[in-house]
Design an enzyme around this catalytic site. Structure first.
Site, mmCIF file in Angstrom:
data_model
loop_
_atom_site.group_PDB
_atom_site.id
_atom_site.type_symbol
_atom_site.label_atom_id
_atom_site.label_comp_id
_atom_site.label_asym_id
_atom_site.label_seq_id
_atom_site.Cartn_x
_atom_site.Cartn_y
_atom_site.Cartn_z
ATOM 1 N N ASP A 98 -7.128 -4.167 28.708
ATOM 2 C CA ASP A 98 -6.846 -5.587 28.933
ATOM 3 C C ASP A 98 -5.764 -6.010 27.950
ATOM 4 O O ASP A 98 -6.036 -6.236 26.765
ATOM 5 C CB ASP A 98 -8.109 -6.426 28.732
ATOM 6 C CG ASP A 98 -9.137 -6.227 29.847
ATOM 7 O OD1 ASP A 98 -9.109 -5.161 30.510
ATOM 8 O OD2 ASP A 98 -9.972 -7.132 30.054
ATOM 9 N N LYS A 119 -5.452 -11.262 34.856
ATOM 10 C CA LYS A 119 -6.625 -11.846 34.199
ATOM 11 C C LYS A 119 -6.226 -13.175 33.590
ATOM 12 O O LYS A 119 -5.123 -13.310 33.045
ATOM 13 C CB LYS A 119 -7.116 -10.859 33.133
ATOM 14 C CG LYS A 119 -8.262 -11.341 32.268
ATOM 15 C CD LYS A 119 -8.730 -10.222 31.302
ATOM 16 C CE LYS A 119 -9.704 -10.746 30.271
ATOM 17 N NZ LYS A 119 -10.118 -9.693 29.300
ATOM 18 N N LYS A 143 -9.242 -11.239 37.463
ATOM 19 C CA LYS A 143 -10.355 -11.388 36.526
ATOM 20 C C LYS A 143 -10.293 -12.723 35.801
ATOM 21 O O LYS A 143 -9.480 -12.906 34.894
ATOM 22 C CB LYS A 143 -10.324 -10.243 35.499
ATOM 23 C CG LYS A 143 -11.440 -10.353 34.437
ATOM 24 C CD LYS A 143 -11.408 -9.178 33.463
ATOM 25 C CE LYS A 143 -12.397 -9.395 32.312
ATOM 26 N NZ LYS A 143 -12.316 -8.322 31.301
#
Lengths: 284, 493, 331
Positions: C163, C231, C267
């Site tokens: 991430d 995300k 996400k």
């Protein structure tokens, strides 16, 4: 040596031009005592139709000008009228049988009416419109807009002031007008047309028909391309029938007046449509 | 804890019905005259649920004598109580009504969805909250009329005759009654024949509010009752929302009577989508514009005018979106598209849609499962529509969208205005200057830019041309119920 | 490993395919600035509408299990220890010891230095991935070599997913090419010796991008540069995930799929604490990109406390009575 007078030919005023009636008809205009003054054009239904076409053609341009601009155009009419006071006084004295003082008063009032309405052109929006505090993230504003083509039956009396009292409030917002002048007192209507033609009023914004209101009004009332009908001078006509005919296309109809229409901003706003615009508002 | 049937999509969601136990309906309803429910003398009728055609209640029908009694009650109430009451007290009654509507909101929403067929999420989240808002807004005007910009001493007209349609039964009632009472008039109102239920529950609210008898009278019946009401010689004001044909007839029958008339009629709104539109929001706006309330909306965006270079993309996205709409039980909280209000309306929608196909437009309908009973019509799009097609000109008043294209802003404006109607329009573009210029040129009373079908009690609503005259909502809405001293007296200087 | 890995591709190939081989800062800018605008009012109204869906009975049961399956169970504290991570992993594997039918979460999400402990605690074949935040998370304020080293380190330690954060400063000042190049480089750093890639989630930190137009551009940029997931947030900046922002990112992903046929994951992370909220996200996914996205390969919740609320709701559905916090484990 005396000058042999040259009588004026009184014609219609349509689309900025001065045509005779397509029907070729005229009628005699006389003094209040019955003496011949002039032959005026007697408009037909086809003249009315042509006038509506001219008024519609002029609508987009006229309604697209700024209020400030229209105010100046109306004020210019007052200026020109001022310069021709004597002519209007003479005409009113002959057709309406007025004293010089009464005729002068009427002409002065007509000039003042143009000035008064000229000032409204860039203000009526502020008085008749407003922002609306809706519950939500929206910019929301209501403003009046001109209704479109307005047909007007001018007051039967007060040949000049009556006419000005119905034309000025209609056109100042951007409407265009087809007006049927007083049958008995048409001379000032045609002379006013000459003023309009030489002022800054675009062709077709004001169209003036002379002749029989009883004959022409039903054609205007039922015309699908007329948006509103001012029956100010229709008290003596079968005006309920006119209103019924107008209902076919849901025209806005102002009922007859028993006398001279007052100068009022309500006459302006009656011939407007409130438009409300919403737009989303967001910072992100 | 797994899904039972593997072939069901989760997206179909399990049923989530709103309970009807909150409703305490009577078997039959009389006319609400002079503060009480009384029997009607006309032939009573049954109101049904359009979702499954089951009978809800027996409804009285008012004949000429009943209309007389209702108008007489309104006249008496006007003379003896309402015109003598101060504005502040009139306002307090309206505030009471607003509060009672909020308290009984869920019940009213259920009744509305049951009787009208609209999804409960709309009656719950749009109709009923707006009803309360409308009464709150006009309550505050009742003692401030001299500040409304309508002259120094505005006065009530007297008895108002009001006839309302079936698409927003309670909301239209609020649009009519709230300003009328705030301005000091008394009212006789006739709800539509197919949707009387919420108005009759509203009558109970008036009793709970202890509104003086006769100030509001609610009479039920068909078109004939409405005609008797608007043509009654003792009414001073006529307000009508409905079809242009009926509005035209009322304009004729009231001509020369001196009754003040306001009309809110049909529409064929253009929803203009430019190629610089915020596209996802535009798609939602198109959906909301025409499929909100099954398209039973006079201001519905029934003509999509889309810029030619994005037509394919917009239509494709629209179809994808429509596939996710749920049609079905109006009382299910997840229903997006409810039932068509009546068989007659369904027949009209079908007939015009068939004509659309015959005229050569291409029809696409969302693949909805049509319930066995009741009146249903799947969301439908017509592409290849020309301005001359009837589906591009006539109000369908159903979930049917006609897609037309344009190439330039000028062409969009010309096409949008090419209709005898002029109620509303939509504009979708990220370019502010263009939005405002187009809004200026559209001949319609309500313009929604980057939104659609938004209503607010402070915001005037009403049309140009054959969409009627007068405005409802805002300061402008009061003008319909007050005398205009200058214009009506014909006063000379 | 139950979650499919990204197909190996030259990292910038998406951008080259779409914009052309002569990819420059200028061509990238023109492309991003040509994306349609977002009307915030309409976007938020649509999100609110999706939030009113009423999910009952069987639909709710499926939703609760699905939420668990989509969770990246997260601990990102300066105070994290191997013990804390071990405890998190135990929770990820057995969310509800009183009901062993409860599914496992998608992944545990930890700082890079905690990856070895997570990998060890999970053991082989757990079905739960290890995600590591990298690239000088959460601010991203470090030099590119440091960011790349951070990434390689986590991948080498066994992280299945990375991430990363974008350089919001560079984005807001209009240096799109720099943001693009960094994502491409990080993607390259996700490459393992066997040629496979760790899954790359690109954190936009939407709370700092501020406008929806920026979110759309950044989403598109992240996809062009090779991100497997986009995300919303680090969870360290407010606002973190919101429904409108997530809806917008889903719309981007839907548009990308429409254009290329390729599926990108989304996400939302931070601030989603209740089952009720999480269900709104599921509805939004299902009604925007379709139900097939309700799969850990394409949608995740970055969350910590959400899991326990879902477990309480799940217990309620199983037993018919309301449960309490003492009946679920702390981590």
């Amino acid at each position: 040596m005396t000058h042999l007078a040259i009588p004026k030919t009184y014609k219609l005023y349509i689309g900025g031009a001065f045509p005779r009636s397509e029907s070729g008809r005229t009628y005699e205009v006389t003094t209040s005592k019955g003496a011949f003054i002039a032959n005026a054009a007697k408009a037909s239904r086809k003249d009315a139709r042509d006038a509506v076409v001219a008024a519609r053609a002029a609508f987009s341009g006229w309604s697209g000008t700024t209020g400030y601009n229209r105010g100046q155009v109306l004020y210019r009419i007052a200026e020109l009228l001022e310069g021709r006071r004597a002519q209007f006084v003479d005409e009113l004295r002959s057709t309406d049988g007025l004293t010089e003082a009464a005729a002068t008063k009427q002409v002065d009032s007509a000039i003042d009416a143009w000035v008064w309405y000229a000032g409204w052109a860039d203000k009526y929006l502020q008085v008749a419109g407003n922002g609306n505090p809706v519950s939500g993230p929206y910019f929301n504003i209501s403003t009046p807009e001109p209704t479109g083509v307005v047909a007007v039956i001018a007051p039967a009396t007060h040949g000049l002031l009556g006419l000005v009292s119905v034309i000025a409030p209609v056109i100042l917002s951007g409407n265009t007008v087809v007006v049927v002048a007083s049958e008995s007192s048409p001379l000032s209507a045609i002379s006013l047309s000459e003023v309009l033609a030489t002022s800054d009023v675009p062709a077709g914004v004001v169209n003036v028909l002379t002749g029989s209101a009883a004959e022409i009004a039903p054609w205007l009332a039922s015309h699908a391309d007329v948006n509103a009908l001012d029956l100010a001078g229709a008290e003596a006509l079968e005006w309920v029938d006119l209103q019924i005919a107008a209902a076919d296309t849901l025209k806005r109809v102002l009922p007859p007046e028993s006398g001279l229409p007052a100068l009022t901003v309500d006459r302006v706003t009656f011939f407007t449509e409130t438009k409300t615009v919403w737009h989303t508002k967001a910072l992100i | 804890m797994t899904m039972e049937a593997s072939n069901t999509r989760w997206l179909d969601y399990a049923p989530a019905p709103e309970s009807t136990s909150i409703l305490h309906l009577k078997k039959s309803y009389g006319l609400f005259i002079d503060g009480d429910f009384v029997a009607g003398s006309g032939r009573s009728f049954t109101t049904i649920s359009p979702a499954d055609e089951h009978s809800i209640a027996e409804i009285a029908s008012a004949d000429a004598g009943d209309v007389d009694r209702a108008v007489a009650a309104a006249r008496k109430a006007y003379n003896s109580t309402w015109s003598k009451l101060g504005g502040a007290d009139r306002g307090k009654y309206l505030y009471r009504i607003a509060r009672l509507v909020q308290e009984r909101a869920r019940e009213l929403a259920v009744a509305e969805s049951l009787d009208n067929g609209k999804p409960i999420k709309e009656s719950r989240d749009v109709d009923v909250p707006l009803v309360a808002a409308w009464f709150f807004y006009y309550a505050g005007w009742a003692d401030k009329l001299e500040h409304a910009g309508l002259g120094p001493n505005p006065r009530a007209l007297g008895v108002a005759a009001q006839v309302i349609p079936w698409n927003f039964p309670l909301l239209m009632l609020a649009w009519k009654i709230a300003p009328a009472l705030a301005a000091g008039n008394t009212v006789v109102i006739k709800p539509a024949e197919t949707t009387p239920l919420s108005a009759l529950i509203f009558a109970e609210i008036l009793q709970q509010a202890d509104l003086p008898n006769g100030v509001v009278n609610i009479i039920t019946g068909a078109g004939e009752t409405g005609s008797l009401l608007v043509n009654h010689p003792d009414v001073n004001k006529v307000a009508f929302t409905g079809s242009t044909a009926v509005g035209r007839a009322i304009a004729k029958s009231t001509a020369g009577t001196g009754k003040k008339l306001t009309l809110e009629l049909g529409g064929k709104a253009a929803n203009i989508v430019f190629d610089d539109a915020p596209i996802d929001q535009a798609i939602e706006g198109i959906v909301n514009g025409i499929f909100f309330n099954q398209g039973h909306v006079c201001c519905a965006g029934s003509r999509l005018l889309v810029q030619e270079n994005i037509e394919t993309e917009v239509v494709d996205r629209l179809k994808e979106r429509l596939v996710t709409l749920r049609m079905g039980d109006p009382l299910d909280k997840n229903t997006d598209i409810g039932a068509i209000n009546s068989r007659a309306q369904l027949d009209r929608i079908r007939a015009l849609s068939d004509i659309g196909e015959e005229e050569g437009a291409t029809r696409w309908s969302a693949p909805c499962e049509i319930p066995a009973k009741g009146f249903w019509f799947a969301p439908t799009i017509f592409t290849g529509v020309e301005t001359s097609h009837r589906i591009a000109r006539e109000e369908i008043f159903g979930p049917v969208l006609s897609v037309l294209t344009f190439r330039t802003p000028a062409e969009a404006i010309a096409k949008a205005n090419n209709t005898p109607y002029g109620l509303s329009a939509g504009i979708w573009s990220d370019k502010g200057s263009k939005v405002l210029a187009v809004a200026d040129k559209l001949r319609a009373g309500v313009i929604w830019a980057n939104t659609f079908n938004k209503f607010d009690p402070s915001s005037p609503f009403g049309g140009y041309k054959e969409s009627g005259y007068g405005r409802e909502g805002g300061r402008h809405g009061l003008a319909a119920y007050l005398t205009n001293a200058v214009l009506q007296s014909g006063a000379n200087k | 490993m139950t979650i499919e890995q990204a197909v190996a591709l030259a990292p910038a190939s998406r951008a080259i395919d779409l914009i052309g081989g002569d990819l420059t800062e200028k061509s990238l800018r023109l492309h991003l600035e040509g994306l349609p605008g977002v009307d915030a009012v309409g976007l938020e109204a649509r999100a609110a509408g999706l939030g009113t869906r009423s999910i009952k009975t069987t639909s709710k049961a499926w939703a609760l299990d699905t939420i668990i399956r989509l969770i990246d169970l997260t601990t990102l504290e300066g105070a994290d220890t191997p013990g804390k991570v071990q405890s998190l992993v135990a929770k990820a594997m057995t969310p509800d010891p009183s009901d062993l039918t409860t599914p496992r979460v998608a992944a545990v999400c930890v700082y890079g230095d905690m990856v070895p402990y997570a990998v060890k605690a999970l053991g082989p074949n757990s079905g739960v991935n290890v995600a590591a935040v990298a690239t000088a998370f959460p601010s991203g304020r470090a030099s590119l070599p440091v960011k790349l080293a951070d990434t390689r380190d986590a991948v080498a330690a066994g992280a299945d997913e990375i991430d990363m954060v974008i350089d919001r400063g560079a984005f807001l000042s209009g240096r799109y090419g720099m943001v693009f190049d960094q994502i491409v480089a990080v993607k390259e750093a996700c490459r393992r010796d066997d040629g496979t890639y760790a899954h790359l989630k690109v954190i936009l930190e939407t709370g700092e991008l501020n406008t929806y137009d920026n979110v759309r551009r950044a989403s598109w940029l992240a996809i062009l540069a090779g991100g497997d997931f986009i995300k919303t947030s680090t969870g360290k900046v407010a606002p973190a995930a919101t429904l409108p922002v997530t809806l917008l990112m889903l719309q981007v992903v839907r548009d990308w799929h429409r254009l290329t046929g390729e599926r990108i994951g989304v996400k939302p992370a931070g601030g989603i604490r209740s089952s009720k909220d999480a269900i709104k996200y599921l509805v939004t996914v299902a009604e925007t990109v379709g139900e097939e996205w309700l799969d850990p390969r394409l949608f995740r919740f970055g969350a910590s406390s959400l899991l326990n609320d879902v477990l309480l709701q799940r217990q309620k559905m199983t037993t018919g009575r309301y449960s309490g916090p003492d009946y679920v484990t702390i981590d």
